[in-house]
Scaffold this active site. Structure first.
Site, short mmCIF file in Angstrom:
data_model
loop_
_atom_site.label_atom_id
_atom_site.label_comp_id
_atom_site.label_asym_id
_atom_site.label_seq_id
_atom_site.Cartn_x
_atom_site.Cartn_y
_atom_site.Cartn_z
N HIS A 48 0.80 -1.23 0.00
CA HIS A 48 0.00 0.00 0.00
C HIS A 48 0.82 1.28 0.00
O HIS A 48 0.25 2.35 0.19
CB HIS A 48 -0.93 0.04 1.21
CG HIS A 48 -1.98 -1.02 1.20
ND1 HIS A 48 -3.23 -0.82 0.70
CD2 HIS A 48 -1.94 -2.30 1.63
CE1 HIS A 48 -3.94 -1.94 0.83
NE2 HIS A 48 -3.17 -2.85 1.39
N LYS B 62 -8.03 13.89 4.77
CA LYS B 62 -7.18 12.70 4.73
C LYS B 62 -6.14 12.88 5.81
O LYS B 62 -6.05 13.95 6.42
CB LYS B 62 -6.51 12.56 3.36
CG LYS B 62 -5.81 13.86 2.87
CD LYS B 62 -5.22 13.72 1.48
CE LYS B 62 -6.24 13.86 0.37
NZ LYS B 62 -6.24 12.75 -0.58
N ARG B 63 -5.32 11.84 6.11
CA ARG B 63 -4.26 12.01 7.07
C ARG B 63 -3.36 13.19 6.66
O ARG B 63 -3.19 13.45 5.47
CB ARG B 63 -3.43 10.73 7.19
CG ARG B 63 -4.15 9.63 7.95
CD ARG B 63 -4.48 10.04 9.36
NE ARG B 63 -3.30 10.08 10.19
CZ ARG B 63 -2.93 9.14 11.04
NH1 ARG B 63 -3.70 8.07 11.20
NH2 ARG B 63 -1.83 9.24 11.75
N LYS C 85 1.07 14.47 0.93
CA LYS C 85 -0.30 14.76 0.50
C LYS C 85 -0.51 16.25 0.23
O LYS C 85 -1.50 16.66 -0.34
CB LYS C 85 -1.29 14.25 1.54
CG LYS C 85 -1.27 12.72 1.71
CD LYS C 85 -2.24 12.28 2.79
CE LYS C 85 -2.13 10.79 3.14
NZ LYS C 85 -2.85 9.91 2.17
N THR D 227 -8.47 6.65 -1.78
CA THR D 227 -9.82 6.08 -1.88
C THR D 227 -10.86 7.16 -1.55
O THR D 227 -11.99 7.08 -2.02
CB THR D 227 -10.00 4.89 -0.91
OG1 THR D 227 -9.42 5.23 0.36
CG2 THR D 227 -9.32 3.65 -1.45
N LYS E 281 -14.72 8.27 -3.23
CA LYS E 281 -15.96 8.59 -2.49
C LYS E 281 -16.51 9.94 -2.94
O LYS E 281 -17.71 10.11 -3.15
CB LYS E 281 -15.69 8.59 -0.97
CG LYS E 281 -15.31 7.22 -0.44
CD LYS E 281 -14.62 7.27 0.93
CE LYS E 281 -13.87 5.96 1.16
NZ LYS E 281 -12.95 6.01 2.32
C1 26W Z 1 4.20 0.71 9.81
C2 26W Z 1 3.16 1.69 9.95
C3 26W Z 1 2.40 1.97 8.74
C4 26W Z 1 1.08 2.26 8.86
C5 26W Z 1 0.34 2.55 7.76
C6 26W Z 1 2.96 1.93 7.47
C7 26W Z 1 2.23 2.22 6.39
C8 26W Z 1 0.93 2.53 6.49
C9 26W Z 1 0.18 2.84 5.24
C10 26W Z 1 0.92 3.66 4.28
C11 26W Z 1 -1.17 3.07 5.35
C12 26W Z 1 -2.08 3.44 4.31
O1 26W Z 1 -3.12 3.79 4.73
N1 26W Z 1 -1.82 3.40 2.98
C13 26W Z 1 -2.83 3.83 2.05
O2 26W Z 1 -3.53 2.70 1.59
C14 26W Z 1 -4.66 3.07 0.84
C15 26W Z 1 -5.41 1.80 0.50
O3 26W Z 1 -4.69 1.05 -0.41
C16 26W Z 1 -4.27 3.86 -0.38
O4 26W Z 1 -5.42 4.28 -1.04
C17 26W Z 1 -3.41 5.07 0.01
O5 26W Z 1 -2.93 5.72 -1.13
C18 26W Z 1 -2.27 4.64 0.90
O6 26W Z 1 -1.55 5.76 1.40
#
Ligand code: 26W
Length: 835
Positions: free
Chosen positions: A377, A568-569, A574, A676, A680
């Protein structure tokens, strides 16, 4: 538990289970509701709280889910087909009540039944806590996927953790983020069903020893461990009006009943009780880091706890149905790993098969690499999980041995393919050498899986060209793309009931299950009366959003303005910063009187910053300071409003998406895996302003370039610019950006707090700024001007809005899950017997 005989199990006939189906009409629902309210919770008309009506209604609905849940399980067992397990450290489910009513097709009956009792459904529904068991996109995606699996009647079970504290609640105090714990379980959770009978025992620490097993073969056992119990809690996941109810199984950590005898005998009774307490900490809190790993031991414990408990649960189920013969296991099971967070499952499956079920390495390895599939992801290097070998050795010694063995065999394969290429072996090793050697979890996931996918076309491309290049060269057939999607049930039907109604009336109701049918709307974009109704619905949704903004931010949003939203976060990639630079630019224009043919605009920004991410927190503060200056300057009246909405979460997005005109998707190209939220917004008729990043590219392909406001460097452009990026040159040559920087640097937004935003300002001027904010500024304000002009032409904007909804069909998570099933899982849809 096992010493007691079950009086029901030993009953001579099955009639104890024969119950007539529960009524689904308004009257029957109201009757059950009243009984729970009065008899189960003991409340009457004097009770002021909306919470008990909520609980009574929840249980009324849960009963209806329960009957279907049991039949679904039965159908899967009877069919004996393949099953899939979605392993994820995060499931951002959001509220359940409205979704359950919609999917059970009793939303109208419930509303009527309650209305007859003088109760408002909306009020009751809004007292449900919003479970935040996830950070952002990855967790919400898992929730959308479960909805689609149930709707497609696929035998898929979610496995996750039952965190006592979910994502922190965000308060804004003096413009700054303050975190507050979210004890969402305090008043109990009516949707969960505890299943203590399926408790598992999870090992940590200790050491390994070899021994000869009963057949005289060498085997390994993991001994002197500190064990923790994993207790499952099941949450029902209903499909859309199809009688299927799937399961999300969340594990809670509990202490074993044993004491540490050494401590106990040493007389430290309180210490040995306290140790039990420590065991329960494993599922106490969700890690609030999005896209940056921080290597904490507790986090690795959580990951192994999930992996071990879930695999034990699956193997137990397998033995229940098939006995202890694993020859057909790989044919009938598969595990989808949601990022590397549960990747330790690869080694844990090997361990259980070898050490607990006595398979040989080869047999166990064949099972692992035919059942594991991994989804990536993120491309951000700081988000790639690595765990110190030292930590593994201490916490999971047996797992480390297995990882070393997997690595040795894997590197032999690499050496065979590329003899003498030691550099490649070093690059591809599961162990990163150095002062503190680390286990590379993504490589473990790739080596142990038969499928590796990215989450949007560009993202999957970049993965095989970059991060996973060597692996793609070795196993090209493993790699594939699955562009994300979102569930149209929650993100259109449920959150936008007025639009749902208009769509049904216009094109029939088939679109809810087959979202591509929204394309039938295209001709209606030319129908002026239809556009008028579309407009009316959007304006009503904007009014609803404006009410929330007024209440939460104390800022008035007039509904005739362009509602421009980024939620978003908060992360530098971003580029919320770029958004706020545009706001400052608009403010400058107002101040210099450059307001001819102006489009009034309301800018809404929301999102949480990881508590340790200093720059993200400063960006929040800057947004709030700019909002404060802009909103109170009389010159901006009727032209510009800015608000930061606190505590952005699933239930807020349900109000925000329907009320948005312009969707901000402005990440540095090549950095947002998919996005995502973008989908929406599109479904709810917002037009996107965005870069060529993640799924934005596919959104633009679907809706057409004329209905999308594009700007900015491409991913390739970003990479080639790095070597000669000169933000100060860009600023010097762009008078509008210069004005913005001057105002920022003058301290206009931090009067009496000199230097407050220096770090943020410096990041824009830094030639090594990885996010290249200055490079995209000019294109961005031009695209914003196009959007503003388009909005002034009401009929044109309405057409664009209709087209966006009409072409959003591709972004249903039903399509995504259909693809996962076609090319990775190969499950057979299995409907339950009807009631
Ligand atoms: C190790 C901690 C950690 C936690 C969360 C590492 C990485 C993450 C991710 C990057 C979390 C995340 O939410 N990624 C998002 O995933 C979505 C679903 O596929 C995508 O639409 C987003 O672009 C992506 O940032």
């Amino acid at each position: 538990m096992s010493s007691l005989t079950n009086p029901i199990k030993n009953h001579p006939n099955d009639h104890v289970f024969d119950l007539p189906p529960l009524p689904m009409d308004a009257e029957g629902l109201a009757r059950d509701f009243k009984r729970y309210y009065a008899h189960t919770f003991g409340r009457d008309r004097d009770c002021q709280s909306a919470y008990y009506p909520y609980k009574a209604l929840a249980i009324t609905l849960r009963d209806r889910l329960m009957e279907r849940w049991k039949r679904t399980r039965q159908a899967y067992d009877d069919a004996g087909g393949k099953r899939a397990y979605y392993l994820s450290l995060e499931f951002l489910m959001g509220r359940t009540l409205s979704n359950a009513m919609l999917n059970l097709d009793i939303d109208n009956a419930v509303e009527t039944g309650l209305y007859d009792l003088g109760l408002l459904l909306e009020e009751i529904a809004s007292s449900e806590p919003d479970p935040g068991l996830g950070n952002g996109g990855l967790g919400r995606l898992a929730a959308c996927f479960l909805d689609s699996c149930a709707t497609l009647q696929l035998p898929v079970r979610g496995y996750g953790l039952r965190y006592e504290y979910g994502m922190f609640r965000q308060l804004i105090e003096g413009g700054e983020q303050v975190e507050e714990p979210d004890h969402w379980l305090r008043d109990g959770n009516p949707w969960e069903l505890e299943r203590p009978e399926f408790t598992q025992r999870i090992q940590f620490g200790g050491r390994t020893e070899s021994y000869r097993d009963h057949a005289g073969r060498m085997a390994v056992r993991w001994v002197d461990t500190h064990d923790v119990l994993a207790v499952p809690y099941d949450i029902p996941v209903p499909g859309y009006r199809n009688e299927t109810v799937n399961t999300l199984r969340l594990w809670k950590a509990a202490a074993t009943d044993e004491f540490d005898l050494d401590e106990f005998n040493a007389g430290s009774y309180p210490e040995s009780v306290a140790q039990k307490n420590a065991a329960e900490h494993i599922t106490m809190v969700l890690y609030p880091n999005d896209a940056s790993e921080n290597g904490k031991e507790l986090r690795l414990r959580q990951q192994f706890f999930l992996a071990s408990a879930s695999i034990k649960d699956v193997l137990r189920d397998w033995i229940r149905l098939h006995g202890p013969d694993f020859t057909r296991f790989a044919e009938l099971n598969c595990f989808q790993l949601n990022d590397t967070h549960p990747a330790v499952s690869v080694a844990e499956l090997m361990r259980q098969l070898m050490d607990e079920h006595h398979l040989e390495w080869e047999a166990a390895w064949n099972i692992a690499r035919q059942t594991m599939a991994y989804t990536n992801h993120t491309l951000l290097p700081e988000a790639l999980e690595r765990w110190p070998v030292r930590l593994f050795r201490q916490l999971l010694p047996r797992i480390l041995e297995i990882i070393f063995e997997i690595n040795a065999r894997f590197l032999a394969e690499v050496a065979l393919r590329w003899p003498g290429d030691t550099d490649r072996q070093r690059r591809m090793s599961l162990i990163e050498e150095g002062y503190e050697p680390q286990v590379r979890m993504a490589y473990l996931a790739i080596v142990g899986s038969y499928s590796v996918n990215g989450v949007a076309a560009l993202h999957s491309e970049l993965l095989i060209e970059g991060l996973f290049r060597d692996f793609h060269e070795l196993w090209p057939e493993k790699f594939n793309n699955k562009t994300n999607g979102v569930t149209p049930r929650r993100w259109l039907s449920m959150c936008n009931p007025e639009l749902h109604g208009l769509l049904n009336e216009t094109i029939g109701s088939g679109w809810v299950r087959n979202l591509e049918e929204l394309a039938k709307l295209v001709p209606f974009a030319e129908d002026a009366a239809f556009r008028e109704r579309w407009h009316g619905i959007k304006q009503a949704n904007k009014a609803r959003l404006a009410e929330v903004v007024a209440q939460l931010c104390r800022v008035e949003f007039p509904v005739d303005a362009l509602f421009d939203v980024q939620v978003k976060r908060i992360h530098e990639y971003k580029r919320q910063l770029l958004n706020i630079l545009h706001v400052i630019h608009l403010y400058n224009r107002i101040k210099r009187g450059d307001t001819e043919s102006w489009t009034p605009r309301c800018v809404l920004i929301g999102g949480k910053a990881a508590p340790g991410y200093v720059m993200a927190k400063q960006i929040i503060q800057l947004i709030n300071r700019v909002a404060c200056v802009v909103n109170k300057d009389p010159a901006t009246a009727g032209l510009l409003r800015v608000a930061f909405v606190p505590d952005y979460r699933v239930s807020l997005m349900e109000v925000i998406a329907p009320g948005t005109d312009l969707s901000e998707q402005i990440s540095t190209a090549g950095k947002e895996a998919s996005g995502t939220g973008n989908m929406k917004f599109m479904m709810n008729g917002a037009v996107t302003i965005g870069t060529l990043d993640g799924a934005n590219i596919e959104i633009r392909d679907q809706v057409g370039a004329d209905n999308f406001f594009l700007f900015g460097l491409t991913a390739a452009g970003v990479e080639s610019r790095r070597h000669h990026y000169d933000p100060n040159g860009i600023i010097a040559n762009d008078p509008e950006l210069m004005d913005v920087m001057n105002l920022l640097e003058s301290g206009h937004f931090n009067q009496f707090e000199g230097g407050l935003f220096d770090a943020v300002i410096m990041s824009i001027r830094n030639p090594h700024d990885p996010w290249m904010t200055a490079a995209d500024f000019h294109g961005y304000i031009e695209a914003q001007e196009c959007a503003a002009a388009a909005y002034r032409d009401r009929e044109r904007w309405l057409r664009m809005s209709v087209f966006n909804t009409a072409h959003s069909g591709y972004f249903s998570s039903d399509r995504t899950i259909g693809e996962y099933n076609e090319t990775i899982w190969h499950l057979t849809p299995t409907p339950p017997a009807s009631l």
